[in-house]
Design a protein around this motif. Structure first.
Motif, PDB file in Angstrom:
ATOM      1  N   GLY A 141       0.822  -1.213   0.000  1.00  0.00           N
ATOM      2  CA  GLY A 141       0.000   0.000   0.000  1.00  0.00           C
ATOM      3  C   GLY A 141       0.851   1.256   0.000  1.00  0.00           C
ATOM      4  N   ALA A 142       1.986   1.219   0.690  1.00  0.00           N
ATOM      5  CA  ALA A 142       2.886   2.372   0.713  1.00  0.00           C
ATOM      6  C   ALA A 142       3.519   2.589  -0.662  1.00  0.00           C
ATOM      7  CB  ALA A 142       3.973   2.169   1.764  1.00  0.00           C
ATOM      8  N   ILE A 143       3.808   1.489  -1.387  1.00  0.00           N
ATOM      9  CA  ILE A 143       4.349   1.608  -2.744  1.00  0.00           C
ATOM     10  C   ILE A 143       3.332   2.283  -3.657  1.00  0.00           C
ATOM     11  CG2 ILE A 143       5.076   0.319  -4.785  1.00  0.00           C
ATOM     12  CD1 ILE A 143       7.185   0.437  -2.686  1.00  0.00           C
ATOM     13  N   VAL A 144       2.075   1.858  -3.570  1.00  0.00           N
ATOM     14  CA  VAL A 144       1.020   2.480  -4.375  1.00  0.00           C
ATOM     15  C   VAL A 144       0.893   3.961  -4.019  1.00  0.00           C
ATOM     16  CG1 VAL A 144      -1.454   2.510  -4.858  1.00  0.00           C
ATOM     17  CG2 VAL A 144      -0.244   0.330  -4.690  1.00  0.00           C
ATOM     18  N   ALA A 145       0.946   4.257  -2.729  1.00  0.00           N
ATOM     19  CA  ALA A 145       0.807   5.644  -2.281  1.00  0.00           C
ATOM     20  C   ALA A 145       1.934   6.521  -2.804  1.00  0.00           C
ATOM     21  CB  ALA A 145       0.763   5.700  -0.752  1.00  0.00           C
ATOM     22  N   VAL A 146       3.165   6.044  -2.699  1.00  0.00           N
ATOM     23  CA  VAL A 146       4.299   6.886  -3.080  1.00  0.00           C
ATOM     24  C   VAL A 146       4.376   7.057  -4.599  1.00  0.00           C
ATOM     25  CG1 VAL A 146       6.097   5.100  -3.296  1.00  0.00           C
ATOM     26  CG2 VAL A 146       6.703   7.382  -2.501  1.00  0.00           C
ATOM     27  N   LEU A 147       4.070   6.007  -5.366  1.00  0.00           N
ATOM     28  CA  LEU A 147       4.111   6.129  -6.818  1.00  0.00           C
ATOM     29  C   LEU A 147       2.951   6.970  -7.341  1.00  0.00           C
ATOM     30  CD1 LEU A 147       5.256   2.574  -7.988  1.00  0.00           C
ATOM     31  CD2 LEU A 147       6.631   4.640  -7.654  1.00  0.00           C
ATOM     32  N   THR A 148       1.804   6.913  -6.668  1.00  0.00           N
ATOM     33  CA  THR A 148       0.672   7.757  -7.059  1.00  0.00           C
ATOM     34  C   THR A 148       0.964   9.222  -6.774  1.00  0.00           C
ATOM     35  OG1 THR A 148      -0.892   5.953  -6.590  1.00  0.00           O
ATOM     36  CG2 THR A 148      -1.800   8.182  -6.719  1.00  0.00           C
ATOM     37  N   ALA A 149       1.602   9.490  -5.641  1.00  0.00           N
ATOM     38  CA  ALA A 149       1.869  10.874  -5.243  1.00  0.00           C
ATOM     39  C   ALA A 149       3.044  11.491  -5.990  1.00  0.00           C
ATOM     40  CB  ALA A 149       2.134  10.932  -3.736  1.00  0.00           C
ATOM     41  N   THR A 150       3.919  10.649  -6.547  1.00  0.00           N
ATOM     42  CA  THR A 150       5.137  11.157  -7.175  1.00  0.00           C
ATOM     43  C   THR A 150       4.844  11.798  -8.528  1.00  0.00           C
ATOM     44  OG1 THR A 150       6.542   9.527  -6.097  1.00  0.00           O
ATOM     45  CG2 THR A 150       7.382  10.494  -8.104  1.00  0.00           C
ATOM     46  N   MET A 151       5.362  12.998  -8.711  1.00  0.00           N
ATOM     47  CA  MET A 151       5.296  13.676 -10.002  1.00  0.00           C
ATOM     48  C   MET A 151       6.685  13.820 -10.597  1.00  0.00           C
ATOM     49  SD  MET A 151       3.536  17.354 -10.859  1.00  0.00           S
ATOM     50  CE  MET A 151       3.583  18.027 -12.532  1.00  0.00           C
ATOM     51  N   GLY A 152       7.702  13.503  -9.826  1.00  0.00           N
ATOM     52  CA  GLY A 152       9.068  13.546 -10.317  1.00  0.00           C
ATOM     53  C   GLY A 152       9.553  14.955 -10.608  1.00  0.00           C
ATOM     54  N   ASP A 153      10.435  15.065 -11.575  1.00  0.00           N
ATOM     55  CA  ASP A 153      11.055  16.350 -11.895  1.00  0.00           C
ATOM     56  C   ASP A 153      10.096  17.300 -12.595  1.00  0.00           C
ATOM     57  OD1 ASP A 153      13.618  15.537 -10.901  1.00  0.00           O
ATOM     58  OD2 ASP A 153      13.778  14.287 -12.672  1.00  0.00           O
ATOM     59  N   PRO A 163      -4.910  20.739 -21.670  1.00  0.00           N
ATOM     60  CA  PRO A 163      -5.636  21.358 -20.546  1.00  0.00           C
ATOM     61  C   PRO A 163      -5.149  20.859 -19.196  1.00  0.00           C
ATOM     62  CG  PRO A 163      -6.946  19.597 -21.483  1.00  0.00           C
ATOM     63  CD  PRO A 163      -5.707  19.707 -22.343  1.00  0.00           C
ATOM     64  N   LEU A 164      -5.680  21.469 -18.147  1.00  0.00           N
ATOM     65  CA  LEU A 164      -5.282  21.106 -16.792  1.00  0.00           C
ATOM     66  C   LEU A 164      -5.695  19.680 -16.446  1.00  0.00           C
ATOM     67  CD1 LEU A 164      -3.976  21.937 -14.142  1.00  0.00           C
ATOM     68  CD2 LEU A 164      -6.149  22.977 -13.441  1.00  0.00           C
ATOM     69  N   SER A 165      -6.796  19.206 -17.007  1.00  0.00           N
ATOM     70  CA  SER A 165      -7.225  17.832 -16.733  1.00  0.00           C
ATOM     71  C   SER A 165      -6.151  16.834 -17.167  1.00  0.00           C
ATOM     72  CB  SER A 165      -8.536  17.528 -17.461  1.00  0.00           C
ATOM     73  OG  SER A 165      -8.385  17.695 -18.868  1.00  0.00           O
ATOM     74  N   ALA A 166      -5.504  17.115 -18.306  1.00  0.00           N
ATOM     75  CA  ALA A 166      -4.428  16.245 -18.779  1.00  0.00           C
ATOM     76  C   ALA A 166      -3.226  16.317 -17.854  1.00  0.00           C
ATOM     77  CB  ALA A 166      -4.031  16.635 -20.199  1.00  0.00           C
ATOM     78  N   GLN A 167      -2.909  17.511 -17.371  1.00  0.00           N
ATOM     79  CA  GLN A 167      -1.780  17.666 -16.451  1.00  0.00           C
ATOM     80  C   GLN A 167      -2.037  16.921 -15.146  1.00  0.00           C
ATOM     81  OE1 GLN A 167       1.544  19.623 -16.412  1.00  0.00           O
ATOM     82  NE2 GLN A 167       1.370  17.866 -15.066  1.00  0.00           N
ATOM     83  N   ILE A 168      -3.256  16.995 -14.637  1.00  0.00           N
ATOM     84  CA  ILE A 168      -3.603  16.296 -13.398  1.00  0.00           C
ATOM     85  C   ILE A 168      -3.490  14.784 -13.592  1.00  0.00           C
ATOM     86  CG2 ILE A 168      -5.498  15.762 -11.815  1.00  0.00           C
ATOM     87  CD1 ILE A 168      -6.438  18.662 -12.170  1.00  0.00           C
ATOM     88  N   GLY A 169      -4.052  14.278 -14.705  1.00  0.00           N
ATOM     89  CA  GLY A 169      -3.987  12.846 -14.964  1.00  0.00           C
ATOM     90  C   GLY A 169      -2.565  12.355 -15.108  1.00  0.00           C
ATOM     91  N   ASN A 170      -1.729  13.120 -15.821  1.00  0.00           N
ATOM     92  CA  ASN A 170      -0.335  12.733 -16.000  1.00  0.00           C
ATOM     93  C   ASN A 170       0.427  12.777 -14.683  1.00  0.00           C
ATOM     94  OD1 ASN A 170       2.669  13.927 -16.664  1.00  0.00           O
ATOM     95  ND2 ASN A 170       2.033  12.356 -18.124  1.00  0.00           N
ATOM     96  N   ALA A 171       0.170  13.807 -13.871  1.00  0.00           N
ATOM     97  CA  ALA A 171       0.878  13.948 -12.596  1.00  0.00           C
ATOM     98  C   ALA A 171       0.601  12.773 -11.667  1.00  0.00           C
ATOM     99  CB  ALA A 171       0.478  15.256 -11.921  1.00  0.00           C
ATOM    100  N   ILE A 172      -0.644  12.276 -11.664  1.00  0.00           N
ATOM    101  CA  ILE A 172      -1.004  11.179 -10.770  1.00  0.00           C
ATOM    102  C   ILE A 172      -0.520   9.845 -11.311  1.00  0.00           C
ATOM    103  CG2 ILE A 172      -2.953   9.916  -9.764  1.00  0.00           C
ATOM    104  CD1 ILE A 172      -4.449  12.581  -9.647  1.00  0.00           C
ATOM    105  N   SER A 173      -0.593   9.645 -12.624  1.00  0.00           N
ATOM    106  CA  SER A 173      -0.216   8.343 -13.182  1.00  0.00           C
ATOM    107  C   SER A 173       1.286   8.172 -13.310  1.00  0.00           C
ATOM    108  CB  SER A 173      -0.857   8.144 -14.558  1.00  0.00           C
ATOM    109  OG  SER A 173      -0.314   9.032 -15.518  1.00  0.00           O
ATOM    110  N   ASN A 174       2.036   9.274 -13.436  1.00  0.00           N
ATOM    111  CA  ASN A 174       3.473   9.115 -13.670  1.00  0.00           C
ATOM    112  C   ASN A 174       4.223   8.792 -12.379  1.00  0.00           C
ATOM    113  OD1 ASN A 174       5.750  11.098 -12.913  1.00  0.00           O
ATOM    114  ND2 ASN A 174       4.115  12.542 -13.421  1.00  0.00           N
ATOM    115  N   ASP A 175       5.258   7.994 -12.510  1.00  0.00           N
ATOM    116  CA  ASP A 175       6.058   7.541 -11.363  1.00  0.00           C
ATOM    117  C   ASP A 175       7.448   8.160 -11.361  1.00  0.00           C
ATOM    118  OD1 ASP A 175       3.918   5.874 -10.672  1.00  0.00           O
ATOM    119  OD2 ASP A 175       4.673   4.282 -11.949  1.00  0.00           O
ATOM    120  N   GLY A 176       7.705   9.065 -12.309  1.00  0.00           N
ATOM    121  CA  GLY A 176       8.994   9.743 -12.341  1.00  0.00           C
ATOM    122  C   GLY A 176      10.150   8.787 -12.570  1.00  0.00           C
TER     123      GLY A 176
END
Length: 390
Positions: A117-129, A333-346
């Motif tokens: 669960g912590a792995i899912v949490a950290v990868l979901t929250a990570t936006m990287g550089d 748009p911002l919706s795309a930025q939000i989706g990318n920020a949450i799905s990306n793991d950096g």
């Protein structure tokens, strides 16, 4: 000292040693055998990997290792002690700009101190550089997305743990008494690496704020030269390290206090190799196929958030920084930025895969679910009514 450490370090097998040398030979081959255009792409990619990623990973790990050393704090043991709060802590660490916090949580998972669960949490929250670029250009938007990422990451982690249980895909902790050697002593090679890092950190901040480093200092090719030297030196230190261990971020049952620089160099060089691989894979694919990522978004408006989420599943920060750049330029748009920020793991994805491949793949798939939900929620609630009104 080096000889002493080498005798207790688990030596690399000949096959793995050959694999490490193959990395540098592959780099040299691409640099000198495929023409000037490809050579320039490789040099610029090496420089970007060092300036945009390595220096921030090193800086983050230096802070973590320094605090642990000075205050005698073992971050891994704290995460293990406060098990009920570790998912929330992982989400907070993941939201930090760069990938240092995410890499730390991943390595704790690899030795059984954190849950899936912590792995899912950290990868979901990570936006990287990409977070650094977004905060530099649109600080309020960047902070808003970081806040969303922390909340969504924590909720996702707790939901996954509630569904699968805390022991799902758990890793056996290190057995008590197992001897793990200290970081390899790189000797005097520390100093050129530290000197380049001293230049690289301000260069990285300037690059994040889109400043022209060469023009600022009046020295042509300064950024490229420092970046390439730093990247190649990091790869070289990784090659000569005799240890079979991927990283030393608290990979022992007892923390290694002191040796802050040794641990920082070892961990950073390991991450750098994976980052360079990810960057080159993306940039050379674009170069050889003439793939236009911006053109991929020239489609129906409803599909843009989906494309951004799918791109977020690609490893590394290169594609994600590009999506953020397109958002800043008003192309997506911002919706795309939000989706990318949450799905990306950096850039944490490749190091994560190296220590926990099955968990990383599954966690990456899980990050796409909240990314799609949030992206399309924003799209239908805010962007569709605005488009109709206009």
């Amino acid at each position: 000292m080096i000889a002493q450490i080498a005798t207790i370090s688990p030596d690399l097998s000949p096959r793995r040693r050959l694999g490490r040398y193959a990395v540098i030979f592959a780099l040299l081959g691409v640099l000198f055998l495929d023409g000037a255009a490809t050579r320039q792409v490789v040099l610029e990619t090496l420089s970007e990997a060092y300036i945009a990623v390595t220096v921030f990973v090193a800086f983050t790990l230096l802070i973590f290792h320094g605090i642990e050393s000075q205050l005698k704090i073992d971050t891994g043991k704290l995460l293990q002690k406060y098990s009920k709060q570790q998912i929330a802590i992982a989400a907070l660490l993941g939201a930090l700009p760069g990938c240092g916090g995410a890499i730390m949580v991943v390595t704790q998972y690899s030795i059984g101190r954190t849950s899936f669960g912590a792995i899912v949490a950290v990868l979901t929250a990570t936006m990287g550089d990409a977070a650094i670029l977004l905060i530099a250009k649109e600080p309020l938007t960047g902070l808003m997305i970081m806040g969303i990422s922390v909340i969504v990451g924590a909720i996702s982690g707790y939901i996954v743990e509630a569904i699968h249980g805390r022991e799902f895909m758990s890793v056996e902790p290190n057995p008590e008494g197992r001897e793990t050697p200290p970081p390899f002593d790189f000797g005097k090679l520390h100093w050129p690496w530290i000197a380049l890092l001293a230049l690289g950190i301000p260069f990285g901040l300037m690059a994040a704020f889109q400043m022209d480093i060469d023009a600022f200092f009046g020295i042509p090719h300064l950024e490229l030269t420092v970046g390439v030297m730093g990247a190649l030196l990091s790869v070289g230190l990784w090659i000569i390290n005799p240890s079979n261990s991927a990283s030393y971020i608290n990979r022992t049952d007892e923390p290694i206090y002191g040796q802050v620089w040794g641990r920082t160099v070892t961990d950073t060089c390991f991450v750098t190799v994976w980052v360079i691989f990810a960057f080159l894979l993306f940039e050379l694919t674009v170069h050889w196929t003439n793939w236009d990522l911006a053109a991929a978004f020239a489609t129906a408006a409803w599909a843009v958030p989906l494309i951004a989420v799918v791109i977020g599943l690609l490893p590394g920060c290169g594609p994600q920084v590009l999506v953020t750049t397109l958002y800043i330029q008003g192309i997506v748009p911002l919706s795309a930025q939000i989706g990318n920020a949450i799905s990306n793991d950096g850039d944490a994805l490749f190091p994560a895969f190296s220590v926990a491949p099955k968990a990383t793949i599954l966690a990456t798939i899980y990050t796409a679910v909240p990314a799609l939900l949030l992206a399309y929620a924003w799209y239908f609630i805010f962007e569709v009514p605005s488009a109709i009104a206009s």
